[in-house]
Write a protein that holds these residues in place. Structure first.
Motif, PDB file in Angstrom:
ATOM      1  N   LEU A   7      -4.859   1.767  -7.867  1.00 20.91           N
ATOM      2  CA  LEU A   7      -4.657   0.301  -7.940  1.00 20.91           C
ATOM      3  C   LEU A   7      -5.933  -0.498  -8.157  1.00 20.91           C
ATOM      4  CD1 LEU A   7      -1.969  -0.333  -5.231  1.00 20.91           C
ATOM      5  CD2 LEU A   7      -1.393   0.257  -7.596  1.00 20.91           C
ATOM      6  N   ASP A   8      -5.599  -1.485  -9.106  1.00 22.83           N
ATOM      7  CA  ASP A   8      -6.917  -2.488  -9.067  1.00 22.83           C
ATOM      8  C   ASP A   8      -6.491  -3.648  -8.159  1.00 22.83           C
ATOM      9  OD1 ASP A   8      -8.670  -4.619  -9.663  1.00 22.83           O
ATOM     10  OD2 ASP A   8      -7.909  -4.934 -11.828  1.00 22.83           O
ATOM     11  N   PRO A   9      -7.251  -3.784  -6.935  1.00 26.01           N
ATOM     12  CA  PRO A   9      -6.626  -4.766  -5.723  1.00 26.01           C
ATOM     13  C   PRO A   9      -6.920  -6.186  -6.446  1.00 26.01           C
ATOM     14  CG  PRO A   9      -8.985  -3.713  -5.538  1.00 26.01           C
ATOM     15  CD  PRO A   9      -8.495  -2.883  -6.673  1.00 26.01           C
ATOM     16  N   SER A  10      -7.608  -6.293  -7.596  1.00 23.39           N
ATOM     17  CA  SER A  10      -7.772  -7.776  -8.052  1.00 23.39           C
ATOM     18  C   SER A  10      -6.497  -8.191  -9.078  1.00 23.39           C
ATOM     19  CB  SER A  10      -9.018  -8.020  -8.786  1.00 23.39           C
ATOM     20  OG  SER A  10      -8.937  -7.345  -9.870  1.00 23.39           O
ATOM     21  N   ALA A  11      -5.394  -7.173  -9.320  1.00 23.28           N
ATOM     22  CA  ALA A  11      -4.331  -7.297 -10.211  1.00 23.28           C
ATOM     23  C   ALA A  11      -3.443  -8.330  -9.899  1.00 23.28           C
ATOM     24  CB  ALA A  11      -3.740  -5.863 -10.637  1.00 23.28           C
ATOM     25  N   VAL A  49       4.781   1.926  -1.299  1.00 25.41           N
ATOM     26  CA  VAL A  49       3.918   0.436  -1.323  1.00 25.41           C
ATOM     27  C   VAL A  49       2.516   0.821  -1.374  1.00 25.41           C
ATOM     28  CG1 VAL A  49       3.088  -0.853   0.778  1.00 25.41           C
ATOM     29  CG2 VAL A  49       5.405  -0.149   1.069  1.00 25.41           C
ATOM     30  N   GLU A  50       2.027   1.894  -1.380  1.00 27.41           N
ATOM     31  CA  GLU A  50       0.757   2.260  -1.789  1.00 27.41           C
ATOM     32  C   GLU A  50       0.424   2.164  -3.123  1.00 27.41           C
ATOM     33  OE1 GLU A  50      -1.037   5.427   0.092  1.00 27.41           O
ATOM     34  OE2 GLU A  50      -1.035   4.748   2.027  1.00 27.41           O
ATOM     35  N   THR A  51       1.459   2.374  -3.790  1.00 29.40           N
ATOM     36  CA  THR A  51       1.529   2.339  -5.434  1.00 29.40           C
ATOM     37  C   THR A  51       1.871   0.999  -6.047  1.00 29.40           C
ATOM     38  OG1 THR A  51       3.347   3.805  -5.671  1.00 29.40           O
ATOM     39  CG2 THR A  51       1.260   4.970  -5.463  1.00 29.40           C
ATOM     40  N   ALA A  52       2.119   0.192  -5.174  1.00 28.54           N
ATOM     41  CA  ALA A  52       2.686  -1.166  -5.647  1.00 28.54           C
ATOM     42  C   ALA A  52       4.124  -1.167  -6.513  1.00 28.54           C
ATOM     43  CB  ALA A  52       1.725  -1.743  -6.476  1.00 28.54           C
ATOM     44  N   ALA A  53       4.789   0.274  -5.949  1.00 31.53           N
ATOM     45  CA  ALA A  53       6.179   0.477  -6.525  1.00 31.53           C
ATOM     46  C   ALA A  53       7.093  -0.294  -5.550  1.00 31.53           C
ATOM     47  CB  ALA A  53       6.520   1.811  -6.520  1.00 31.53           C
ATOM     48  N   LYS A  54       6.905  -0.679  -4.335  1.00 33.33           N
ATOM     49  CA  LYS A  54       7.618  -1.524  -3.576  1.00 33.33           C
ATOM     50  C   LYS A  54       7.252  -2.549  -2.755  1.00 33.33           C
ATOM     51  CE  LYS A  54      11.475  -0.378  -0.105  1.00 33.33           C
ATOM     52  NZ  LYS A  54      12.430  -0.795  -0.792  1.00 33.33           N
ATOM     53  N   VAL A  55       7.974  -3.659  -2.675  1.00 33.40           N
ATOM     54  CA  VAL A  55       7.529  -4.683  -1.862  1.00 33.40           C
ATOM     55  C   VAL A  55       7.542  -4.571  -0.280  1.00 33.40           C
ATOM     56  CG1 VAL A  55       7.773  -7.106  -1.409  1.00 33.40           C
ATOM     57  CG2 VAL A  55       7.940  -6.357  -3.769  1.00 33.40           C
ATOM     58  N   PRO A  56       6.536  -4.575   0.361  1.00 34.90           N
ATOM     59  CA  PRO A  56       6.624  -4.490   1.872  1.00 34.90           C
ATOM     60  C   PRO A  56       7.567  -5.372   2.475  1.00 34.90           C
ATOM     61  CG  PRO A  56       4.424  -5.160   1.386  1.00 34.90           C
ATOM     62  CD  PRO A  56       5.239  -4.747  -0.120  1.00 34.90           C
ATOM     63  N   SER A  57       8.092  -4.958   3.574  1.00 35.49           N
ATOM     64  CA  SER A  57       8.817  -6.109   4.558  1.00 35.49           C
ATOM     65  C   SER A  57       7.710  -6.556   5.628  1.00 35.49           C
ATOM     66  CB  SER A  57       9.864  -5.461   4.985  1.00 35.49           C
ATOM     67  OG  SER A  57       9.472  -4.377   6.071  1.00 35.49           O
TER      68      SER A  57
END
Length: 280
Positions: A7-11, A49-57
């Motif tokens: 992931l690019d944390p600035s994305a 969550v770690e791959t930004a495939a799901k929005v965390p609760s």
């Protein structure tokens, strides 16, 4: 070898959340499954969550804070993550709404987002965003947290009577939603009035709108269409719509009579008796 998405944390806030979750997990020398046992979820969910495939609760974010002792970092970041799930054109308004001291709204078709139940919101969002319902409902519920602040904004809501009769979801969804509206009956910061059909033509027939007032900033008028929002601090617009809103308040049922009407519609139209009448 399994390819792990970097992931690019600035994305985006979501990418930043996933990046930091993975960074701290790996720094602790934990596998996905090991962290899952600590925060009571599956390793697969953590990986998503770690791959930004799901929005965390919110529960997930709070669990990460507890596991890594990050002093609320993930919980605070979650606010940005969920706000980023709102339509881009709506986000500037949401930011202003969160700062407002007084929120006035007239709604001609739907319950206002700040007062929607998760089920009602999901039924609405399924129509146009069937693939993003979960995260968009979470974002809408996050907006509602302003009502639970130590110093919440004063909220005045005028609902056209048709809102009570427009079926969103099913009877159970509507029964729960109207019950939620009635629950604000004794809330000093949230007042709900119903604009009755009997009023006839009125100044709100051009559509729904919101007025925001702030302690130290100019008032804002907001309305929206299908793909954009219109927000202005033009004094002439504010004056005209404020007068219009006062007229709507004058023509609406009292707060007490409105709560009685909502409760009556809830039972007569969406309660068990209504279902029995349909069967008969």
């Amino acid at each position: 070898m399994v390819h792990v998405r970097q992931l690019d944390p600035s994305a985006s806030p979501l990418d930043y959340f996933g990046y930091e979750a993975r960074r701290l997990r790996e720094a602790a020398g934990m596998t996905l499954e090991q962290l899952g046992k600590v925060i009571y979820c599956t390793g697969s969910l953590i990986g998503q969550v770690e791959t930004a495939a799901k929005v965390p609760s919110r529960t997930f974010a709070e669990a990460l804070d507890a596991a890594f002792m990050t002093d609320g970092f993930f919980s605070r970041l979650l606010k940005l993550v969920l706000r980023s799930q709102l339509p881009k054109w709506f986000q500037p308004y949401a930011e202003m709404e969160a700062k407002a001291a007084f929120i006035s709204t007239y709604q001609c078709q739907l319950v206002h987002g700040l007062l929607q139940t998760p089920e009602y919101a999901a039924a609405l969002l399924t129509v146009d965003e069937p693939d993003r319902v979960e995260e968009m409902v979470a974002a809408r519920m996050e907006r509602q947290r302003i009502l639970k602040k130590k110093q919440p904004p004063a909220v005045w809501v005028i609902l056209d009577e048709s809102v009570l009769f427009r079926m969103v979801g099913d009877r159970k969804v509507m029964h729960t939603q109207l019950g939620h509206l009635v629950s604000f009956r004794d809330n000093p910061w949230v007042n709900i009035q119903v604009l009755p059909f009997s009023l006839g033509a009125h100044t709100g027939m051009m559509g729904s709108f919101n007025l925001l007032r702030f302690d130290d900033d100019p008032d804002i008028y907001y309305s929206e269409g299908y793909d954009q929002g219109h927000m202005t601090a033009n004094p002439d617009v504010i004056k005209e719509r404020s007068v219009g809103y006062a007229r709507l308040q004058a023509g609406a049922l009292s707060v007490e009579a409105s709560a009685d009407l909502i409760a009556r519609v809830m039972e007569e139209r969406y309660g068990d008796r209504a279902e029995d009448d349909d069967v008969a």
